[in-house]
Design a protein around this motif. Structure first.
Motif, PDB file in Angstrom:
ATOM      1  N   GLN A 263      -1.748  -8.114   5.380  1.00 56.14           N
ATOM      2  CA  GLN A 263      -2.884  -9.039   5.262  1.00 56.14           C
ATOM      3  C   GLN A 263      -3.816  -8.620   4.130  1.00 56.14           C
ATOM      4  OE1 GLN A 263      -4.716  -9.162   9.110  1.00 56.14           O
ATOM      5  NE2 GLN A 263      -3.117 -10.492   9.995  1.00 56.14           N
ATOM      6  N   GLN A 264      -4.014  -7.307   3.988  1.00 56.99           N
ATOM      7  CA  GLN A 264      -4.895  -6.811   2.930  1.00 56.99           C
ATOM      8  C   GLN A 264      -4.304  -7.092   1.554  1.00 56.99           C
ATOM      9  OE1 GLN A 264      -5.779  -2.654   3.355  1.00 56.99           O
ATOM     10  NE2 GLN A 264      -7.360  -2.655   1.746  1.00 56.99           N
ATOM     11  N   LEU A 265      -3.007  -6.893   1.387  1.00 51.42           N
ATOM     12  CA  LEU A 265      -2.361  -7.164   0.103  1.00 51.42           C
ATOM     13  C   LEU A 265      -2.376  -8.654  -0.222  1.00 51.42           C
ATOM     14  CD1 LEU A 265       0.691  -4.727   0.374  1.00 51.42           C
ATOM     15  CD2 LEU A 265      -1.309  -4.461  -1.098  1.00 51.42           C
ATOM     16  N   TYR A 268      -5.707  -9.768  -1.686  1.00 48.47           N
ATOM     17  CA  TYR A 268      -6.051  -9.361  -3.044  1.00 48.47           C
ATOM     18  C   TYR A 268      -5.127  -9.971  -4.107  1.00 48.47           C
ATOM     19  CZ  TYR A 268      -8.891  -5.800  -0.735  1.00 48.47           C
ATOM     20  OH  TYR A 268      -9.816  -5.144   0.046  1.00 48.47           O
ATOM     21  N   PHE A 269      -3.897 -10.328  -3.734  1.00 47.41           N
ATOM     22  CA  PHE A 269      -2.934 -10.813  -4.716  1.00 47.41           C
ATOM     23  C   PHE A 269      -2.331 -12.129  -4.235  1.00 47.41           C
ATOM     24  CE2 PHE A 269      -2.597  -6.087  -4.540  1.00 47.41           C
ATOM     25  CZ  PHE A 269      -3.283  -5.818  -5.707  1.00 47.41           C
ATOM     26  N   ILE A 427       2.939 -11.076 -13.970  1.00 47.53           N
ATOM     27  CA  ILE A 427       3.422 -10.176 -12.912  1.00 47.53           C
ATOM     28  C   ILE A 427       3.318  -8.737 -13.395  1.00 47.53           C
ATOM     29  CG2 ILE A 427       5.349  -9.583 -11.405  1.00 47.53           C
ATOM     30  CD1 ILE A 427       6.444 -12.389 -11.837  1.00 47.53           C
ATOM     31  N   LEU A 428       2.754  -7.877 -12.531  1.00 49.67           N
ATOM     32  CA  LEU A 428       2.647  -6.452 -12.821  1.00 49.67           C
ATOM     33  C   LEU A 428       3.653  -5.685 -11.960  1.00 49.67           C
ATOM     34  CD1 LEU A 428      -1.257  -6.095 -12.765  1.00 49.67           C
ATOM     35  CD2 LEU A 428       0.199  -6.786 -14.673  1.00 49.67           C
ATOM     36  N   ILE A 492       3.257  -7.322  -8.295  1.00 46.36           N
ATOM     37  CA  ILE A 492       2.140  -8.189  -7.871  1.00 46.36           C
ATOM     38  C   ILE A 492       1.966  -9.310  -8.885  1.00 46.36           C
ATOM     39  CG2 ILE A 492       0.966  -6.349  -6.588  1.00 46.36           C
ATOM     40  CD1 ILE A 492      -0.917  -6.061  -8.962  1.00 46.36           C
ATOM     41  N   LYS A 493       1.620 -10.428  -8.349  1.00 48.91           N
ATOM     42  CA  LYS A 493       1.439 -11.614  -9.210  1.00 48.91           C
ATOM     43  C   LYS A 493      -0.049 -11.954  -9.258  1.00 48.91           C
ATOM     44  CE  LYS A 493       3.495 -16.148  -9.992  1.00 48.91           C
ATOM     45  NZ  LYS A 493       4.438 -17.153  -9.476  1.00 48.91           N
TER      46      LYS A 493
END
Length: 494
Positions: A263-265, A268-269, A427-428, A492-493
């Motif tokens: 949920q936290q990820l 943020y992303f 995307i990283l 991460i996008k």
């Protein structure tokens, strides 16, 4: 030579009983040869008409017996020994004694002696041979006198009644008995000697076996004691192993609770994937996310070691990141790495303990600008950042500083931050070196180039598909081998 003749036809396949009988029939064959020669000599000078009888019943019978034994026909040879000499001696007797003459005692002694051969070469253990031969000898003795007087040969026995010839006959008959008695006695003594040697050997073997049994009993007792000791140690080790496993499982639960959740990820992303594979239940790799001063910070860290030691380092690093960013308000990514480096050295007292533990890390700070683009600041300690721009081929990369956090480093090297501007949809990619260093059964690494090739090939797919492609490639590469290090890789996008 004599010993070789006596052993004619004796083979290892024969039983002890048959071996003795063959040996005895060979001895009798030698005796028949000698008697045949003696009576052939007597017949030649005194009774030429009877010369064929000692030749056939003595010399010939002896040769035939030895030949039969040589070719394994020992039953026939014993029957021949028991019958032919007695028949020819009776016929010899009949040829030299006429109707009006009394029986010659010296020759009668020799003829009766041949009857003993039946009991020497066969006995009750072979009823099919023994019984017919006994019947035969009984009939021959019963009809011997009648046979003598039934045969009418114009030959006087007067020359056989001379003292010298009778003495010679008695000597031959008694000599034959003495020979047989000596042979049987010698054979019996030899058998007794062999039996005595066998008994001694058996006694020696018995003592050896008893000694070996005592040693075996002692060894079994020692093995039982060792087994009990090993079982006791195994029980204790099993109990300790369970406690350790429970402790590690508890540590894993604690580590999972410290790591950012799904949920936290998601908060943020816009999209992300995570490959997180500890080698030993708990991991020395970890990721950390927080939002501070309208900026989102992402840290991907690879601590020294794996398992429990590595997990302890992740807890220390997690705590230090919170203190540096949230409490000390240090937001420049290069400064964050510098403070982590100094704090690790202080917390682990590395100058004092000479402890060289540390970590490789990458800190990513991204800030969303009013025009919906993103300002990305990156600083790495031996780790770099891969990123993909939308609608553009290939991956781009920012290199990290060639310096680790903690331990004894070249302090003249300072961490440097790189700032890039990215559009939405970029995307990283960041992670530890566990994936690219993983070997296959041929000891060949997965390599960073292959990792980049897979990401480039699947960059047009959503992050879930990209994760599946990476995991399938990693699983195929790791076939028939074990995981060598903790694996952490994130995408991460923006």
């Amino acid at each position: 030579m004599l010993k070789k003749i006596l052993n004619t036809g004796i083979t290892p396949e024969l039983s002890n009983y048959l071996r003795d009988k063959v040996y005895l029939s060979n001895a009798i064959a030698i005796l028949l040869e000698l008697m045949g020669v003696g009576f052939t000599f007597i017949s030649f000078f005194f009774a030429p008409k009877t010369i064929l009888l000692p030749i056939i019943g003595g010399i010939g019978c002896g040769f035939i017996v030895l030949a039969l034994n040589k070719y394994g026909k020992n039953t026939f040879s014993r029957i021949l020994v028991a019958t032919l000499p007695s028949v020819t001696s009776t016929l010899y007797f009949a040829f030299v004694v006429q109707n009006d003459e009394p029986i010659i005692n010296s020759l009668y002694l020799i003829a009766l002696t041949f009857g003993l051969f039946v009991f020497l070469v066969a006995d009750q253990r072979e009823p099919k041979i023994f019984i017919p031969l006994v019947v035969y000898m009984g009939l021959l003795f019963f009809f011997m006198e009648k046979i003598i007087y039934w045969i009418d040969v114009p030959m006087s026995s007067s020359f056989f009644r001379r003292g010298s010839i009778e003495i010679m006959n008695y000597c031959i008959g008694i000599g034959m008995l003495i020979y047989l008695m000596w042979f049987l006695l010698n054979k019996n003594l030899m058998t007794e000697r062999q039996n005595y040697q066998l008994i001694q050997a058996l006694e020696y073997q018995k003592q050896e076996i008893a000694t070996q049994n005592e040693e075996l009993v002692q060894q079994q007792e020692e093995m039982k004691a060792q087994q009990d000791f090993i079982n006791d140690r195994n029980t204790k080790l099993s109990r300790k192993n369970k406690l350790i496993q429970h402790s590690i499982q508890a540590a894993s639960a604690i580590q999972q609770a410290v790591l950012p959740g799904h949920q936290q990820l998601e908060r943020y992303f816009s999209d992300y994937f995570l490959i997180y594979k500890p080698r030993d239940v708990v991991s020395g790799d970890f990721y950390w996310v927080c939002q501070h001063q309208s900026c989102t910070f992402l840290a991907v860290i690879d601590c020294t070691g794996h398992g429990v030691p590595g997990a302890f380092m992740t807890l220390i690093a997690n705590h230090l990141l919170d203190r540096v960013i949230r409490i000390q308000n240090i937001t420049n990514t290069a400064d964050i790495l510098s403070h982590l480096h100094n704090n690790i050295k202080q917390v682990l007292r590395q100058e004092e303990t000479q402890n060289n533990n540390g970590m490789d890390a990458i800190i990513i700070k991204h800030t969303q600008l009013p025009n919906h683009t993103f300002d990305i600041q990156v600083a790495g300690a031996k780790n770099g950042l891969l990123y993909k721009l939308p609608q553009q081929p290939g991956l781009l990369e920012t290199k990290g500083t060639r310096k680790s956090i903690g331990g004894f480093q070249n302090e003249e090297i300072t961490f440097e931050a790189t700032t890039i501007h990215l559009p939405p949809g970029a995307i990283l990619y960041a992670g530890s070196d566990g994936l690219e260093d993983q070997n296959n059964f041929q000891r060949k690494k997965f390599t960073r180039k292959r990792l980049q090739d897979i990401l480039e090939e699947h960059a047009h797919l959503n992050l879930t598909k990209q994760k599946e492609a990476l995991e399938m490639a990693l699983e195929a590469h790791m076939s028939q081998t074990k995981q060598r290090d903790d694996i952490l890789w994130m995408g991460i996008k923006l």
